[in-house]
Structure formats: structure tokens, C-alpha cells
Design an enzyme around this catalytic site. Sequence first.
Site, PDB file in Angstrom:
ATOM      1  N   ARG A  48       0.839  -1.340  -0.078  1.00 44.46           N
ATOM      2  CA  ARG A  48       0.105   0.039  -0.106  1.00 44.46           C
ATOM      3  C   ARG A  48       0.985   1.322   0.055  1.00 44.46           C
ATOM      4  O   ARG A  48       0.472   2.403  -0.431  1.00 44.46           O
ATOM      5  CB  ARG A  48      -0.878  -0.050   1.132  1.00 44.46           C
ATOM      6  CG  ARG A  48      -1.619   1.208   1.105  1.00 44.46           C
ATOM      7  CD  ARG A  48      -2.942   1.318   2.421  1.00 44.46           C
ATOM      8  NE  ARG A  48      -2.539   0.797   3.578  1.00 44.46           N
ATOM      9  CZ  ARG A  48      -2.021   1.503   4.485  1.00 44.46           C
ATOM     10  NH1 ARG A  48      -1.574   2.941   3.990  1.00 44.46           N
ATOM     11  NH2 ARG A  48      -1.607   1.107   5.794  1.00 44.46           N
ATOM     12  N   TYR A 102     -11.456  16.551 -18.210  1.00 40.53           N
ATOM     13  CA  TYR A 102     -11.899  15.138 -18.254  1.00 40.53           C
ATOM     14  C   TYR A 102     -13.083  15.136 -17.335  1.00 40.53           C
ATOM     15  O   TYR A 102     -13.161  15.719 -16.138  1.00 40.53           O
ATOM     16  CB  TYR A 102     -10.890  14.065 -17.791  1.00 40.53           C
ATOM     17  CG  TYR A 102     -11.255  12.928 -17.580  1.00 40.53           C
ATOM     18  CD1 TYR A 102     -12.117  12.104 -18.303  1.00 40.53           C
ATOM     19  CD2 TYR A 102     -11.473  12.261 -16.128  1.00 40.53           C
ATOM     20  CE1 TYR A 102     -12.587  10.918 -18.008  1.00 40.53           C
ATOM     21  CE2 TYR A 102     -11.882  11.369 -15.720  1.00 40.53           C
ATOM     22  CZ  TYR A 102     -12.559  10.444 -16.645  1.00 40.53           C
ATOM     23  OH  TYR A 102     -12.928   9.238 -16.300  1.00 40.53           O
ATOM     24  N   ASP A 174      -2.656  17.508 -16.772  1.00 40.84           N
ATOM     25  CA  ASP A 174      -2.837  16.219 -16.956  1.00 40.84           C
ATOM     26  C   ASP A 174      -2.290  15.998 -18.321  1.00 40.84           C
ATOM     27  O   ASP A 174      -2.760  16.547 -19.455  1.00 40.84           O
ATOM     28  CB  ASP A 174      -4.340  16.080 -16.856  1.00 40.84           C
ATOM     29  CG  ASP A 174      -4.877  14.501 -17.096  1.00 40.84           C
ATOM     30  OD1 ASP A 174      -4.031  14.109 -17.944  1.00 40.84           O
ATOM     31  OD2 ASP A 174      -5.867  14.142 -16.965  1.00 40.84           O
ATOM     32  N   LYS A 199      -4.473   4.690 -20.139  1.00 39.60           N
ATOM     33  CA  LYS A 199      -4.299   5.146 -21.639  1.00 39.60           C
ATOM     34  C   LYS A 199      -3.080   4.830 -22.418  1.00 39.60           C
ATOM     35  O   LYS A 199      -2.754   3.350 -22.437  1.00 39.60           O
ATOM     36  CB  LYS A 199      -4.906   6.606 -21.687  1.00 39.60           C
ATOM     37  CG  LYS A 199      -5.816   6.963 -20.890  1.00 39.60           C
ATOM     38  CD  LYS A 199      -7.196   6.313 -20.913  1.00 39.60           C
ATOM     39  CE  LYS A 199      -8.218   7.081 -19.942  1.00 39.60           C
ATOM     40  NZ  LYS A 199      -9.356   6.056 -19.776  1.00 39.60           N
TER      41      LYS A 199
END
Length: 382
Positions: A48, A102, A174, A199
Site C-alpha cells: 500500500r 476530463y 494532466d 491510456k
Amino acid sequence: MPMRPETALIHAGELRPRIEGAVNLPVFQSSTFEVTRDGDYHDIRYARLSNTPNHTVLCAKLAAIEAAEAALVTGSGMAAISATLLSLLGQGDHLIAHRTLYGGTHDLITRDLTRLGIEHTFVDADDPDSWGRALRPSTRLFYVETFTNPLLEVVDLAGVAAFCRERGLVSVIDNTLATPVNFRPVEHGFDLVVHSASKYLNGHSDIVAGVVVGSAARVRGAKHKLDHLGGSLDAHACFLLHRGLKTLALRVRHQNGSALRVASFLEEHPAVAHVNYPGLESHPRHERSLAWFPGHGGLFSFELVGGLPSAERLFSRVRLPTHAPSLGGPETLMTRPAITSHAGLPPDERRRLGISDALVRLSVGLEATEDLIEDLDRALLP
Ligand code: PLP
């Protein structure tokens, strides 16, 4: 040794000597690791905390290809964006962001951050006058996207980075649609870069992942937030992202060229009303895109003469593009942002931003360009 991007994608960050001679880094399928020395909580190796060998090697490679000091991988692009924004903003703070983002980022800013007492102003990131008007004493950061999704705007990125530097704001970008093959924001003065690695970076439509890159101190801040939110990437997904990255330059260059040819074909087609792609001379920021980017990316959007019924007919007739959200994979994907990526925006807000119900977004894959053009040509026959 300084490496060009293609070389860095293969060699940067790799462990030497190799583990048991393995040419590829194995998957360390272990949630926890033996403590070998004293240290604080953040020195403990635990999946984690994003610090297993699969994380650290991958992050070193990502930092090298984005020309940044440090990188963090996350469980999705939204985990990267939310951990970054929450590491920089608290109750009473204000951010400025470009008006088209987005859809998930737009929702995070307008719904979740607002509930935490974090205010925002949307501006036109191509209109510097609007930035000054938006500025408040509580403004902490400015958020933009390299090519905006789904309208493919190319806003004044150099101006945004300079505006932030002069006023002590953090600039966040981004870079999902451009990828470091087409643009490395840190070299242009941006403080933090986020990606949906689901992506192009991974490039195979088989994982969701995210990335944050920037200075070591800022990335550490995002990491500590991610540690608490619990958005780490698992070791096997790290392995797949690591593997996908090695072909990034080849894939993106193919997609740059193929998207330009398909977008040019559509722009000339009598059934097409208009195409949004910075590689086309008709794009309002074509000259800027030529000056800044070696390629204009693999994604574009368009509208057909006849609006929504014509778009629905196209979806029912194409054979190669798959009707699916997301982008950047080997297969060409086609979607209507109004019902997928931007479905969360109120309809009148969507229309005001120029995202009509009829807008079609095409993510050009790795198929032969001629096959895609022939398929679209056949599907557009009256
Ligand atoms: N940023 C952009 C530009 C995107 O297109 C997406 C997803 O479509 C995201 C961020 C969110 O990424 P993820 O789906 O990996 O959480």
C-alpha cells in the site's frame, strides 16, 4: 548517462545487477517485506505504501521519461488526480482550472472538493485576462490538460506555467493525451504532471493505473496522501505498466501519424460537419501545436452532418472501431463523450462547453491506417 526517450523507456530505472539474471523484473507478489533496519513508518516496505521493487523501478523509469525528479504510480488516473489535489489543497483554499476537463476531474472539483470547503473558478486557459480576475488570496493552484478531452484544445500552457511561477501557485497538468513522447511539461515549467496510465502509458487496455511526476518534495506529498487514501497500484499491474511503457514511443508515433491521416480524411468527407484535431490546419491553435509538439496525439473528435441520428448510424455501421470509452489502446475505440466520459456534467453545462450529444470521439489504435479509413468510408456511405 543521459538517455533519449526511446532508450530511457527500455533502460531507465532497471535494476543492475539483474535479479537472477532475469531480463525482465519479476512480479514481487508480496504485500509485505522483511524489516532489515530501523526507520520510520514510511521506510517500511508494504504494497500500500507503493515502495515494493515493482513500484520503485517503475517510478524511476517514469521520472526519467518525464524529465522529472520523482514519480508515483497509483491505482487509477483518478487516484493520481485526487491524491495530488488533496495533497495541495485544504479547507478554505481555492483553485483555478480550465473550463473543459476530463469529466471525472470536473466532478471531483465541483462535487467532492466543494464539500471539503475547497473552492474553484473555471477559466479559459487561453485567455490570460480571465486568470487575473479569478485570482484570490486563497488561490493555491492552476489545473490544465495538455490536449483537452474531448475537444482537443491546445491552451496557453507556457502562459499558465509562467503565471503560476510569478504568483507562487502550483501548476498541475494532466498529460494523459500527449504522453511524454509528445510533451514533457516539467521541461516547460509545470510543477506536477498527472496521467491516466490506463491510456497510452500502458497502451493495452488491460489495466487502470495513474502516475504523478514532479519534484521529490511534491511527489512525496502526493504519496503520503495516497498512502492514507489507499490508492496504490498492485504489483502485477505495475509489471504490466512497466511492460507497456517499453513500446510507448513506437505506439505514440504510429498513433500521431495515423490519427492525422484519419482526421484529414474525415475533414474532407461530405458527411462530416467538422473535426477537432490540432494536427489539422483548421484547428484554431494548429500553429501552436506544431511549435510545441512533435505529434498531435492519437485522439480527435468530430460531428457529422445530420447530428445525433447520423452519429448513431455510424456507430451501428463501423466494423473496426469498438464502441467503448477510454483511449490509448491498440484497438481503435469510438465513443460519444456525452454518454460516457462527460456524462456526469449537467447537459446544459456540457452544451455550453461545446460537448454536444452528437460529438463522436475516436481514439486511433494501431491498426493499418488504410483499413480504418476504408471502414469509416464504407460506414459513412449514404
Ligand atoms: N485524465 C484523462 C484525460 C482521462 O481521459 C481519464 C480517463 O478517461 C482520466 C484522467 C482518469 O483516469 P482513470 O480512468 O485511469 O482513473
